[in-house]
Design an enzyme around this catalytic site. Structure first.
Site, PDB file in Angstrom:
ATOM      1  N   GLU A   1      31.954 -34.672   6.119  1.00  0.00           N
ATOM      2  CA  GLU A   1      31.421 -33.970   5.137  1.00  0.00           C
ATOM      3  C   GLU A   1      30.051 -33.777   4.857  1.00  0.00           C
ATOM      4  O   GLU A   1      29.535 -32.791   4.555  1.00  0.00           O
ATOM      5  CB  GLU A   1      32.121 -34.549   3.674  1.00  0.00           C
ATOM      6  CG  GLU A   1      33.670 -34.217   3.751  1.00  0.00           C
ATOM      7  CD  GLU A   1      34.172 -34.338   2.333  1.00  0.00           C
ATOM      8  OE1 GLU A   1      34.958 -33.915   1.632  1.00  0.00           O
ATOM      9  OE2 GLU A   1      33.839 -35.549   1.583  1.00  0.00           O
ATOM     10  N   VAL A   2      29.370 -34.885   5.234  1.00  0.00           N
ATOM     11  CA  VAL A   2      27.827 -34.662   5.263  1.00  0.00           C
ATOM     12  C   VAL A   2      27.246 -34.583   6.686  1.00  0.00           C
ATOM     13  O   VAL A   2      27.508 -35.641   7.505  1.00  0.00           O
ATOM     14  CB  VAL A   2      27.371 -35.911   4.644  1.00  0.00           C
ATOM     15  CG1 VAL A   2      25.609 -35.998   4.569  1.00  0.00           C
ATOM     16  CG2 VAL A   2      27.801 -36.161   3.307  1.00  0.00           C
TER      17      VAL A   2
ATOM     18  N   HIS B   1      30.494 -45.381   8.417  1.00  0.00           N
ATOM     19  CA  HIS B   1      31.139 -46.162   7.053  1.00  0.00           C
ATOM     20  C   HIS B   1      31.329 -47.549   7.534  1.00  0.00           C
ATOM     21  O   HIS B   1      32.139 -47.800   8.512  1.00  0.00           O
ATOM     22  CB  HIS B   1      32.291 -45.521   6.896  1.00  0.00           C
ATOM     23  CG  HIS B   1      32.187 -44.231   6.222  1.00  0.00           C
ATOM     24  ND1 HIS B   1      32.466 -43.705   5.044  1.00  0.00           N
ATOM     25  CD2 HIS B   1      32.147 -42.769   6.953  1.00  0.00           C
ATOM     26  CE1 HIS B   1      32.241 -42.202   4.993  1.00  0.00           C
ATOM     27  NE2 HIS B   1      32.267 -41.946   6.153  1.00  0.00           N
TER      28      HIS B   1
ATOM     29  N   ASN C   1      33.184 -40.298  11.229  1.00  0.00           N
ATOM     30  CA  ASN C   1      33.741 -38.848  11.134  1.00  0.00           C
ATOM     31  C   ASN C   1      33.080 -37.767  11.728  1.00  0.00           C
ATOM     32  O   ASN C   1      31.766 -37.843  11.537  1.00  0.00           O
ATOM     33  CB  ASN C   1      34.151 -38.620   9.812  1.00  0.00           C
ATOM     34  CG  ASN C   1      35.137 -39.531   9.167  1.00  0.00           C
ATOM     35  OD1 ASN C   1      36.025 -39.875   9.670  1.00  0.00           O
ATOM     36  ND2 ASN C   1      34.836 -39.876   7.696  1.00  0.00           N
TER      37      ASN C   1
ATOM     38  N   ASP D   1      28.119 -46.431  -0.854  1.00  0.00           N
ATOM     39  CA  ASP D   1      28.784 -45.118  -0.929  1.00  0.00           C
ATOM     40  C   ASP D   1      29.361 -44.991  -2.221  1.00  0.00           C
ATOM     41  O   ASP D   1      29.642 -45.689  -3.058  1.00  0.00           O
ATOM     42  CB  ASP D   1      30.330 -45.088   0.132  1.00  0.00           C
ATOM     43  CG  ASP D   1      30.937 -43.716   0.084  1.00  0.00           C
ATOM     44  OD1 ASP D   1      30.860 -43.335   1.257  1.00  0.00           O
ATOM     45  OD2 ASP D   1      31.384 -43.040  -0.797  1.00  0.00           O
ATOM     46  N   ILE D   2      28.963 -43.681  -2.731  1.00  0.00           N
ATOM     47  CA  ILE D   2      29.107 -43.255  -4.128  1.00  0.00           C
ATOM     48  C   ILE D   2      30.649 -43.141  -4.620  1.00  0.00           C
ATOM     49  O   ILE D   2      30.753 -43.468  -5.779  1.00  0.00           O
ATOM     50  CB  ILE D   2      28.651 -42.069  -4.454  1.00  0.00           C
ATOM     51  CG1 ILE D   2      28.232 -41.587  -5.724  1.00  0.00           C
ATOM     52  CG2 ILE D   2      29.373 -40.777  -3.897  1.00  0.00           C
ATOM     53  CD1 ILE D   2      27.241 -40.598  -6.018  1.00  0.00           C
TER      54      ILE D   2
ATOM     55  N   HIS E   1      26.433 -40.588  10.021  1.00  0.00           N
ATOM     56  CA  HIS E   1      26.610 -41.946   9.238  1.00  0.00           C
ATOM     57  C   HIS E   1      27.857 -42.751   9.687  1.00  0.00           C
ATOM     58  O   HIS E   1      28.795 -42.181  10.080  1.00  0.00           O
ATOM     59  CB  HIS E   1      26.809 -41.527   7.724  1.00  0.00           C
ATOM     60  CG  HIS E   1      27.797 -40.451   7.337  1.00  0.00           C
ATOM     61  ND1 HIS E   1      27.588 -39.080   7.468  1.00  0.00           N
ATOM     62  CD2 HIS E   1      29.084 -40.513   6.894  1.00  0.00           C
ATOM     63  CE1 HIS E   1      28.608 -38.463   7.275  1.00  0.00           C
ATOM     64  NE2 HIS E   1      29.394 -39.227   7.006  1.00  0.00           N
TER      65      HIS E   1
END
Ligand code: 5GP
Length: 126
Positions: A105-106, A112, A97, A39-40, A110
């Site tokens: 958000e994306v 995490h 999420n 993760d960025i 995904h």
């Protein structure tokens, strides 16, 4: 900003661009089903994202539409990444999420993976 997970898949989302190699990532693992990368903006000492290679907006979309093969590949991929990162013995947390209240958000599914310290209770109250 959180997304509406009921919308159709958007080919311009950031993870679609990562899958196409248009945006760089720090890859942890890749196979025919999944890509895992750091993760960025890490929220734990170890914070890895695992995404399916197929076009799925969210966990809801994936669980409703994905083939048995894609589902097995994704679940096994997530487990493989955590094992290879040495997270099983100390423990880790998985999080997906979904949509507005989940603060997704994306708009590409995904999971995490958080690890690297005691992570405390699951949810902040309030
Ligand atoms: P969400 O809130 O959708 O569950 O989480 C999206 C995650 O993607 C965030 O933790 C965010 O830091 C991460 N992220 C957003 N853009 C990028 C990017 O370009 N590269 C990487 N590696 N992670 C990103």
């Amino acid at each position: 900003m959180a997304i509406d997970a009921t919308q159709p898949y958007d080919d311009d989302n950031i993870f679609a661009k990562i899958l196409r190699g248009e945006i760089p990532n720090k890859t942890v693992y890749e196979d025919e089903h999944v890509l895992a990368f750091y993760d960025i903006n890490p929220q734990a000492p170890q914070h890895i994202l695992v995404i399916p290679k197929g076009k799925y907006v969210s966990w809801d979309d994936f669980s409703a539409r994905a083939s048995e093969s894609d589902i097995a590949g994704f679940v096994r991929g997530v487990g493989h990444v955590a094992r290879e990162a040495g997270m099983v013995e100390p423990g880790y947390r998985l999080l997906a999420n979904i949509g507005q209240d989940g603060h997704q958000e994306v708009p590409h599914l995904h999971v995490h993976i958080f690890a690297g310290k005691p992570l405390g209770p699951m949810l902040a109250k309030g």
